[in-house]
Design a protein around this motif. Structure first.
Motif, short mmCIF file in Angstrom:
data_model
loop_
_atom_site.label_atom_id
_atom_site.label_comp_id
_atom_site.label_asym_id
_atom_site.label_seq_id
_atom_site.Cartn_x
_atom_site.Cartn_y
_atom_site.Cartn_z
N ALA A 35 58.98 0.94 145.97
CA ALA A 35 60.40 0.71 145.68
C ALA A 35 60.65 0.55 144.18
O ALA A 35 61.53 1.20 143.62
N GLY A 239 62.76 -3.40 144.90
CA GLY A 239 64.12 -3.03 144.52
C GLY A 239 64.75 -4.11 143.64
O GLY A 239 65.42 -3.82 142.64
N PHE A 261 69.93 -4.18 145.51
CA PHE A 261 68.89 -3.15 145.40
C PHE A 261 67.68 -3.51 146.26
O PHE A 261 67.02 -2.64 146.83
N ALA A 264 68.66 -2.72 149.81
CA ALA A 264 68.65 -1.26 150.02
C ALA A 264 67.21 -0.75 150.18
O ALA A 264 66.91 0.02 151.10
N ALA A 265 66.33 -1.21 149.31
CA ALA A 265 64.92 -0.76 149.38
C ALA A 265 64.29 -1.18 150.71
O ALA A 265 63.58 -0.40 151.35
N PHE A 268 65.32 1.10 153.53
CA PHE A 268 64.63 2.41 153.56
C PHE A 268 63.19 2.25 154.09
O PHE A 268 62.69 3.12 154.80
N PHE A 278 59.36 6.50 151.27
CA PHE A 278 59.50 6.45 149.81
C PHE A 278 59.00 7.72 149.12
O PHE A 278 59.28 7.93 147.96
N LEU A 281 62.24 9.62 148.76
CA LEU A 281 63.45 8.87 148.38
C LEU A 281 63.75 9.03 146.89
O LEU A 281 62.85 9.03 146.06
N VAL A 283 66.18 7.88 143.38
CA VAL A 283 66.86 6.72 142.81
C VAL A 283 68.35 6.77 143.13
O VAL A 283 68.99 5.73 143.34
N GLU A 285 69.73 7.94 145.91
CA GLU A 285 69.92 7.45 147.29
C GLU A 285 69.83 5.92 147.33
O GLU A 285 70.59 5.25 148.02
N LEU A 286 68.85 5.39 146.59
CA LEU A 286 68.68 3.94 146.56
C LEU A 286 69.92 3.27 145.97
O LEU A 286 70.46 2.30 146.52
N ARG A 289 73.02 3.30 148.29
CA ARG A 289 72.95 2.29 149.35
C ARG A 289 73.18 0.89 148.76
O ARG A 289 73.85 0.06 149.37
#
Ligand code: AMP
Length: 316
Positions: A35, A239, A261, A264-265, A268, A278, A281, A283, A285-286, A289
């Motif tokens: 993350a 995150g 953050f 969000a992490a 995921f 990950f 994934l 940044v 998208e992170l 969210r």
């Protein structure tokens, strides 16, 4: 400046209602890096055995994770096996085998000692203390722990708490550590042992940050699908710290924004087994969210200068 992190680099056997994996890469340091590396450079201190599939971590190396503090020792890697209930809500640890972690003495490479941000991921508190002893006056130390260490190494954990700024724990661990019967009291009790801020994670109920005279609750985000909750806590930490590093400050406002953050992490991490989600994934998208989470519960505006000074002024 890169975040200096310590944690387990594990092989996991995990069984959930959505499936099962054997010898999957995991561990607190691996989920943390998966993350955090989307947001910041990361340096890792840890240990693996001669059985570890290091190539599986190449995607992290490509994202700027520096494994220069990871030793490879003869013997088996840290192994953890867990099983989730039908509703994914509870987890039973079936087996923990420390392997090479039992003889590990963390070495901090010469050029890394002045790292300003340190993440002491879930591992033996004796190792977390040893790493801190080998650094030079960091400005922010965040630590994570779990029931296993609260039970087995309580005394070392108490010494660690006196030297950190932020503790991340889940609700059950907060109660176990403090003996308090509600989370606000648990946070107050843990804060009295050292950390200025305690972040209590409550899975799908979100996470709450507790500081001096304030608290902030950050909701969770319903993931697109739920396959394996393993590592959500470590990904939250990644995150959270990655965002703090990117912001370059760690006052109350920054901490509350960073929690979005983290949430969000974490959301995921649960969408697939091990660190699979990950690998692809981004940044963006992170961040998207995290924005949705922050909109649902806006972090406070403004900065408390006194708090920022307190957070960075601790003597270690
Ligand atoms: P989490 O789901 O966030 O609690 O993290 C799960 C990860 O922690 C797994 O990948 C395990 O390998 C690792 N783990 C399990 N038990 C321990 C422990 N006692 N110390 C450090 N890491 C652990």
């Amino acid at each position: 400046m890169p975040i200096l992190s310590l944690g387990t680099i594990a092989l996991d056997r995990v069984s959930t209602p959505a499936g099962r994996v054997e010898e999957a890469v995991g561990g607190s340091a691996v989920f943390f890096c998966a993350a955090a590396s989307l947001l910041s450079e990361v340096r890792v201190v840890g240990v693996v055995g001669d059985d570890y599939p290091l190539l599986e971590l190449d995607f992290l190396r490509e994202r700027g994770v520096d494994f220069g503090g990871v030793a490879q020792l003869p013997g088996p890697s840290f192994f953890w096996s867990g099983e989730y209930s039908e509703d994914f809500r509870s987890r039973t640890t079936l087996e923990t085998r420390p392997g090479v972690l039992a003889d590990f003495d963390p070495r901090v490479p010469e050029g890394w000692r002045d790292s300003t941000m340190i993440f002491l991921g879930n591992t033996d508190p004796g190792l977390q203390l040893a790493l801190l002893d080998r650094t030079e006056g960091p400005s922010l130390v965040v630590a994570d722990t779990m029931n296993y260490w609260i039970e087995e190494t309580r005394e070392a954990l108490m010494r660690l708490l006196a030297r950190i700024d932020v503790l991340l724990v889940n609700d059950e661990e907060a109660v176990q550590l403090s003996g308090a019967d509600d989370l606000a009291k648990a946070a107050a009790c843990i804060r009295s042992l050292g950390p200025s801020v305690v972040v209590i994670k409550r899975g799908e109920a979100g996470a709450t940050l507790y500081g001096a005279g304030w608290s902030h609750s950050c909701p969770s985000f319903a993931p697109d699908r739920l396959r394996d909750p393993t590592g959500a806590g470590d990904a939250f930490a990644g995150g959270f710290m990655g965002r703090l590093e990117r912001e370059g400050r760690h006052d109350r406002v920054a901490l509350c924004r960073a929690a979005a953050f983290g949430a969000a992490a974490g959301s995921f991490a649960v969408e697939d087994f091990s660190v699979e989600r990950f690998r692809s994934l981004t940044v963006d998208e992170l961040a998207a969210r995290a924005r949705a989470i922050a909109l649902a519960a806006p972090p406070p505006a403004g900065t408390s200068g006194a708090e920022a000074a307190r957070l960075s002024g601790r003597q270690r």
